[in-house]
Design a protein around this motif. Structure first.
Motif, mmCIF file in Angstrom:
data_model
loop_
_atom_site.group_PDB
_atom_site.id
_atom_site.type_symbol
_atom_site.label_atom_id
_atom_site.label_comp_id
_atom_site.label_asym_id
_atom_site.label_seq_id
_atom_site.Cartn_x
_atom_site.Cartn_y
_atom_site.Cartn_z
ATOM 1 N N ALA A 152 33.031 39.148 27.610
ATOM 2 C CA ALA A 152 34.505 39.037 27.250
ATOM 3 C C ALA A 152 35.130 40.833 27.832
ATOM 4 C CB ALA A 152 34.977 38.775 25.894
ATOM 5 N N SER A 153 33.965 41.463 28.221
ATOM 6 C CA SER A 153 34.562 42.868 28.351
ATOM 7 C C SER A 153 33.919 43.355 29.807
ATOM 8 C CB SER A 153 33.906 43.704 27.421
ATOM 9 O OG SER A 153 33.817 44.776 27.827
ATOM 10 N N GLU A 154 34.914 43.705 30.692
ATOM 11 C CA GLU A 154 34.392 44.303 31.857
ATOM 12 C C GLU A 154 33.494 45.372 31.848
ATOM 13 O OE1 GLU A 154 35.050 43.138 34.780
ATOM 14 O OE2 GLU A 154 36.636 41.934 34.392
ATOM 15 N N SER A 185 30.090 43.868 30.928
ATOM 16 C CA SER A 185 29.646 43.321 31.969
ATOM 17 C C SER A 185 28.784 44.150 32.971
ATOM 18 C CB SER A 185 30.363 42.269 32.607
ATOM 19 O OG SER A 185 29.957 41.571 33.721
ATOM 20 N N GLN A 186 29.644 45.416 33.339
ATOM 21 C CA GLN A 186 29.113 46.218 34.274
ATOM 22 C C GLN A 186 27.884 46.912 33.839
ATOM 23 O OE1 GLN A 186 30.115 46.897 37.186
ATOM 24 N NE2 GLN A 186 31.894 45.889 37.424
ATOM 25 N N LYS A 187 27.792 47.292 32.603
ATOM 26 C CA LYS A 187 26.717 47.829 32.169
ATOM 27 C C LYS A 187 25.488 46.964 31.642
ATOM 28 C CE LYS A 187 28.550 52.136 30.726
ATOM 29 N NZ LYS A 187 27.851 53.398 30.933
ATOM 30 N N ALA A 222 34.259 38.380 36.628
ATOM 31 C CA ALA A 222 34.469 37.274 37.858
ATOM 32 C C ALA A 222 33.407 37.139 38.567
ATOM 33 C CB ALA A 222 35.520 37.646 38.761
ATOM 34 N N ASP A 223 32.500 38.347 38.981
ATOM 35 C CA ASP A 223 31.344 38.196 39.855
ATOM 36 C C ASP A 223 30.281 37.505 39.121
ATOM 37 O OD1 ASP A 223 32.579 39.541 42.011
ATOM 38 O OD2 ASP A 223 31.750 41.179 41.784
ATOM 39 N N SER A 224 30.283 37.741 37.801
ATOM 40 C CA SER A 224 28.989 37.153 36.703
ATOM 41 C C SER A 224 28.985 35.659 36.851
ATOM 42 C CB SER A 224 29.080 37.640 35.586
ATOM 43 O OG SER A 224 30.112 37.477 34.915
ATOM 44 N N LEU A 280 34.177 39.916 19.722
ATOM 45 C CA LEU A 280 35.189 40.625 18.591
ATOM 46 C C LEU A 280 35.310 42.378 18.804
ATOM 47 C CD1 LEU A 280 34.222 38.482 15.768
ATOM 48 C CD2 LEU A 280 36.290 38.460 16.972
ATOM 49 N N GLY A 281 34.683 42.854 19.946
ATOM 50 C CA GLY A 281 34.621 44.223 20.065
ATOM 51 C C GLY A 281 33.607 44.718 21.174
ATOM 52 N N CYS A 282 33.783 45.573 21.810
ATOM 53 C CA CYS A 282 32.863 46.164 22.857
ATOM 54 C C CYS A 282 32.601 47.700 22.592
ATOM 55 C CB CYS A 282 33.382 46.119 24.086
ATOM 56 S SG CYS A 282 32.628 46.874 25.553
ATOM 57 N N PRO A 283 31.332 48.084 22.916
ATOM 58 C CA PRO A 283 30.915 49.547 22.438
ATOM 59 C C PRO A 283 31.654 50.558 23.476
ATOM 60 C CG PRO A 283 28.962 48.367 23.432
ATOM 61 C CD PRO A 283 30.189 47.384 23.009
ATOM 62 N N TYR A 284 32.287 50.109 24.658
ATOM 63 C CA TYR A 284 32.853 50.755 25.551
ATOM 64 C C TYR A 284 34.435 50.528 25.616
ATOM 65 C CZ TYR A 284 28.157 50.154 26.998
ATOM 66 O OH TYR A 284 26.746 50.090 26.871
ATOM 67 N N GLU A 285 34.736 49.364 25.338
ATOM 68 C CA GLU A 285 36.109 49.133 25.555
ATOM 69 C C GLU A 285 37.029 48.961 24.149
ATOM 70 O OE1 GLU A 285 37.593 46.027 27.844
ATOM 71 O OE2 GLU A 285 35.938 46.219 29.494
ATOM 72 N N GLY A 286 36.225 48.924 22.965
ATOM 73 C CA GLY A 286 36.897 48.728 21.708
ATOM 74 C C GLY A 286 37.271 47.275 21.313
ATOM 75 N N ASP A 287 38.586 47.138 20.882
ATOM 76 C CA ASP A 287 38.880 45.702 20.786
ATOM 77 C C ASP A 287 39.101 44.950 21.700
ATOM 78 O OD1 ASP A 287 39.031 46.345 18.104
ATOM 79 O OD2 ASP A 287 41.224 46.543 17.844
ATOM 80 N N ILE A 288 38.734 43.432 21.828
ATOM 81 C CA ILE A 288 38.810 42.592 22.931
ATOM 82 C C ILE A 288 39.818 41.674 22.467
ATOM 83 C CG2 ILE A 288 37.546 40.916 24.320
ATOM 84 C CD1 ILE A 288 36.677 43.660 24.716
ATOM 85 N N ALA A 289 40.781 41.379 23.473
ATOM 86 C CA ALA A 289 41.749 40.448 23.343
ATOM 87 C C ALA A 289 41.313 38.845 23.194
ATOM 88 C CB ALA A 289 43.068 40.610 24.370
#
Length: 302
Positions: free
Chosen positions: A105-107, A110-112, A119-121, A147-156
């Motif tokens: 749920a985090s861009e 997904s990249q890491k 979208a590509d995944s 519920l959260g990402c180590p790079y982006e923080g909170d996820i909507a």
């Protein structure tokens, strides 16, 4: 909403639990014995292996050997993670009856994790699902960092709902929602489920919570109140994530079972057999279980 009367527990220890195990490669015989013990304890869904490149996940390099070595028990589903067509074909060759694909749920995650956008995944998964369905194999979908990402923080919550909807509409029979770094709290978990169930029927959603901050059981109670009745867990609290620094293991199967038994919720699983398995497998790995219930029961039994 009332709590469910029964819960299907999806056991993650052989795959998600062992994939990030540091040090020596866990022997295939140990993995096979773990899977056998879990099935004998009454667990009906076990993620047994991951057909990924051994270069990236060395602990899963023996996936085919493990799947061939299992003495399959009737009524038990032995699934495998297959992130691409090559992995799927390797899984089909050894008779895997259910596979899984893994989105985020985090861009940034997904990249890491898989070196491409969300979208590509999702586009990469389409031929995997098409081939799996041709082969009569069911596909489960995972969404990480719900519920959260180590790079982006909170996820909507809306982002989680969007990815879950895409996987469900692509043909995943079930979508497992993962708090990969274990930062979620009950209200955030409820809001995430409320948003996602608008797009995916609640009976096709599962909860996959890590226990980094000690909130996994509270979060599971909160989402069961929203109608969740499928829970991912790992015996002994094994696991972590190679792409999420600081992520602890999955919520422990024995801790979840203790909670469910206390609530009068049916699972069909023998708690003591799982506790025994937790001590056995961590003994094989040279340590003790991280679960509260296994440690407490172990003290009582001494």
């Amino acid at each position: 909403m009332a709590l469910p009367t029964s819960v299907r527990l999806f056991e993650m220890a052989p795959r998600d639990g062992l994939q990030n195990e540091p040090g020596a490669i866990v022997p295939s015989a140990t993995k096979i014995a773990l899977i056998q013990r879990l099935a004998s304890a009454g667990i009906t869904h076990i993620e047994a292996a991951s057909f990924v490149s051994p270069k990236w996940v060395p602990q899963m390099g023996d996936a085919a050997e493990v799947m061939r070595g299992i003495q399959r028990q009737p009524g038990v589903v032995y699934s495998a993670l297959t992130p691409n067509l090559k992995g799927l074909e390797n899984a089909l060759a050894v008779g895997v009856e259910e596979v899984a694909v893994f989105g985020a749920a985090s861009e940034a995650f997904s990249q890491k994790n898989i070196n491409c956008s969300i979208a590509d995944s999702l586009a990469r998964f389409e031929p995997v699902l098409e081939r799996a369905h041709q082969a009569g194999v069911r596909v489960r979908g995972y969404v990480s960092c719900v519920l959260g990402c180590p790079y982006e923080g909170d996820i909507a919550p809306a982002k989680v709902a969007s990815v879950a909807k895409a996987l469900y509409e692509m043909g995943c029979y079930e979508v497992s929602l993962g708090d990969t770094i274990g930062v979620g709290t009950p209200l955030a978990a409820k809001r995430m489920i409320e948003a996602t169930r608008q797009h995916v029927p609640i009976e096709h959603l599962a909860a996959h919570f890590h226990d980094t901050y000690g909130m996994a059981l509270a979060n599971l109670y909160a989402v069961m109140e929203e109608g969740i009745s499928v829970i991912d867990a790992a015996t002994a609290g094994l696991g972590g994530c190679p792409y999420a620094k600081g992520a602890s293991g999955n919520v422990a199967t024995e801790d979840v079972l203790y909670l469910l038994e206390g609530l009068g919720i049916e699972t069909g699983i023998d708690l003591q057999a799982i506790i025994d398995t937790a001590f056995w497998v961590t003994g094989e790995l040279g340590r003790k279980p991280s679960s509260k219930v296994a440690l407490a029961k172990g003290l009582i039994q001494q």
